[in-house]
Design a protein around this motif. Structure first.
Motif, short mmCIF file in Angstrom:
data_model
loop_
_atom_site.label_atom_id
_atom_site.label_comp_id
_atom_site.label_asym_id
_atom_site.label_seq_id
_atom_site.Cartn_x
_atom_site.Cartn_y
_atom_site.Cartn_z
N LYS A 1 -21.51 4.94 -32.63
CA LYS A 1 -21.90 4.61 -31.27
C LYS A 1 -21.43 3.20 -30.93
N GLN A 2 -20.84 3.07 -29.77
CA GLN A 2 -20.31 1.77 -29.36
C GLN A 2 -21.44 0.77 -29.18
N GLU A 3 -21.27 -0.44 -29.71
CA GLU A 3 -22.22 -1.52 -29.51
C GLU A 3 -21.46 -2.76 -29.03
N VAL A 4 -22.07 -3.45 -28.08
CA VAL A 4 -21.46 -4.63 -27.49
C VAL A 4 -22.39 -5.82 -27.67
N THR A 5 -21.84 -6.91 -28.18
CA THR A 5 -22.63 -8.12 -28.37
C THR A 5 -21.97 -9.28 -27.63
N GLN A 6 -22.77 -10.28 -27.29
CA GLN A 6 -22.24 -11.45 -26.60
C GLN A 6 -22.80 -12.72 -27.22
N ILE A 7 -21.90 -13.67 -27.41
CA ILE A 7 -22.25 -14.97 -27.99
C ILE A 7 -21.64 -16.06 -27.14
N PRO A 8 -22.40 -17.16 -26.82
CA PRO A 8 -23.81 -17.33 -27.20
C PRO A 8 -24.75 -16.59 -26.25
N LEU A 21 -16.92 -17.84 -23.02
CA LEU A 21 -17.96 -16.87 -23.36
C LEU A 21 -17.32 -15.73 -24.15
N ASN A 22 -18.04 -15.25 -25.15
CA ASN A 22 -17.48 -14.25 -26.05
C ASN A 22 -18.16 -12.90 -25.93
N CYS A 23 -17.38 -11.85 -26.08
CA CYS A 23 -17.88 -10.47 -26.04
C CYS A 23 -17.21 -9.72 -27.18
N SER A 24 -18.00 -9.01 -27.98
CA SER A 24 -17.45 -8.21 -29.08
C SER A 24 -17.93 -6.77 -28.97
N PHE A 25 -17.06 -5.85 -29.37
CA PHE A 25 -17.42 -4.44 -29.34
C PHE A 25 -17.00 -3.79 -30.65
N THR A 26 -17.73 -2.77 -31.07
CA THR A 26 -17.55 -2.22 -32.42
C THR A 26 -16.46 -1.16 -32.49
N ASP A 27 -16.22 -0.44 -31.43
CA ASP A 27 -15.21 0.63 -31.43
C ASP A 27 -14.07 0.22 -30.51
N SER A 28 -12.88 0.09 -31.08
CA SER A 28 -11.75 -0.41 -30.29
C SER A 28 -11.15 0.65 -29.35
N ALA A 29 -11.64 1.88 -29.44
CA ALA A 29 -11.12 2.95 -28.57
C ALA A 29 -11.79 2.88 -27.21
N ILE A 30 -11.34 1.95 -26.39
CA ILE A 30 -11.92 1.76 -25.05
C ILE A 30 -10.84 1.95 -24.00
N TYR A 31 -11.27 2.27 -22.78
CA TYR A 31 -10.35 2.37 -21.66
C TYR A 31 -10.17 1.02 -20.97
N ASN A 32 -11.25 0.30 -20.82
CA ASN A 32 -11.16 -1.02 -20.21
C ASN A 32 -12.41 -1.83 -20.54
N ARG A 61 -10.60 -19.68 -11.13
CA ARG A 61 -10.88 -20.48 -12.34
C ARG A 61 -11.27 -19.61 -13.54
N LEU A 62 -11.27 -18.32 -13.37
CA LEU A 62 -11.67 -17.41 -14.44
C LEU A 62 -10.46 -16.77 -15.09
N ASN A 63 -10.51 -16.69 -16.42
CA ASN A 63 -9.47 -15.98 -17.15
C ASN A 63 -10.14 -15.17 -18.25
N ALA A 64 -9.87 -13.87 -18.27
CA ALA A 64 -10.44 -13.01 -19.31
C ALA A 64 -9.32 -12.48 -20.18
N SER A 65 -9.54 -12.50 -21.48
CA SER A 65 -8.56 -11.96 -22.42
C SER A 65 -9.17 -10.80 -23.18
N LEU A 66 -8.29 -9.96 -23.70
CA LEU A 66 -8.75 -8.80 -24.46
C LEU A 66 -7.88 -8.63 -25.70
N ASP A 67 -8.54 -8.57 -26.87
CA ASP A 67 -7.87 -8.24 -28.12
C ASP A 67 -8.54 -6.96 -28.62
N LYS A 68 -7.96 -5.83 -28.23
CA LYS A 68 -8.61 -4.56 -28.51
C LYS A 68 -8.71 -4.28 -30.00
N SER A 69 -7.66 -4.63 -30.73
CA SER A 69 -7.63 -4.31 -32.16
C SER A 69 -8.75 -5.01 -32.93
N SER A 70 -9.11 -6.21 -32.48
CA SER A 70 -10.17 -6.94 -33.17
C SER A 70 -11.52 -6.75 -32.49
#
Lengths: 111, 116
Positions: A1-8, A21-32, A61-70
């Protein structure tokens, strides 16, 4: 089951600072992945959406990046202002085509 | 204006009195969802719907019902409300285009419910 965490969970910075700001997800198989802003007692406003094939998105002033593999995304806020004070949530659209939210980061920008 | 509309925005009711929170979107979205938000617990999904007549339980479905008889509406029904259902409720909708990934989730303004 996908889980999403945010730090801090919470962050307090003086006005003018750049922050991440950081966001992590456990399953890299996402659409967006989508970043939202929520002011106290108010609804959620969409800030940025990054599709799975993209590496980053920018809006002002906002920039969001995505590293799906990690399984990670970051939201970079440049030259922070007191008006940026809010809770920021990330959400992923998983392959079950459902949205899974993180718990949010509460940001305070001090004048 | 493209939007998700929830009603009522504020409601105070008593235990056991059935109530319905309506949600309507004008964007022809296939996907709709209900969330509740409580201090310290974040946003939790109650029910969601991929399309008309298709609904699924989220993480906290107990005590709630939904229906999706038409594309634009997704009402949340509390058959017998209890005080632990006092919360801030949000409805949201999105297109379903997995191949493009452009599924921007749009939220309503929220409904604050108090059950005495």
């Amino acid at each position: 089951k996908q889980e999403v965490t945010q730090i801090p969970a919470a962050l307090s910075v003086p006005e003018g600072e750049n922050l991440v700001l950081n966001c992590s997800f456990t399953d890299s198989a996402i659409y967006n992945l989508q970043w939202f802003r929520q002011d106290p007692g108010k609804g959620l406003t969409s800030l940025l959406l990054i599709q799975s094939s993209q590496r980053e998105q920018t809006s002002g002033r906002l920039n969001a990046s995505l590293d799906k593999s990690s399984g990670r995304s970051t939201l970079y806020i440049a030259a922070s202002q007191p008006g940026d004070s809010a809770t920021y949530l990330c959400a992923v659209l998983d392959h079950g085509q459902n949205f899974v939210f993180g718990p949010g980061t509460r940001l305070s920008v001090l004048p | 204006e493209a939007q998700v509309t929830q009603n009522p925005r504020y409601l105070i009711t008593v235990t056991g009195k059935k109530l319905t929170v309506t949600c309507s979107q004008n964007m022809n979205h296939e996907y709709m969802s209900w969330y509740r938000q409580d201090p310290g617990l974040g946003l939790r999904q109650i029910y969601y719907s991929m399309n008309v007549e298709v609904t699924d339980k989220g993480d906290v479905p107990e005590g709630y019902k939904v229906s999706r008889k038409e594309k634009r509406n997704f009402p949340l029904i509390l058959e017998s409300p209890s005080p632990n259902q006092t919360s801030l409720y949000f409805c949201a909708s999105s297109r379903r285009q997995p191949s493009s990934g452009a599924n921007v989730l749009t939220f309503g303004a929220g409904s604050r419910l108090t059950v005495l």
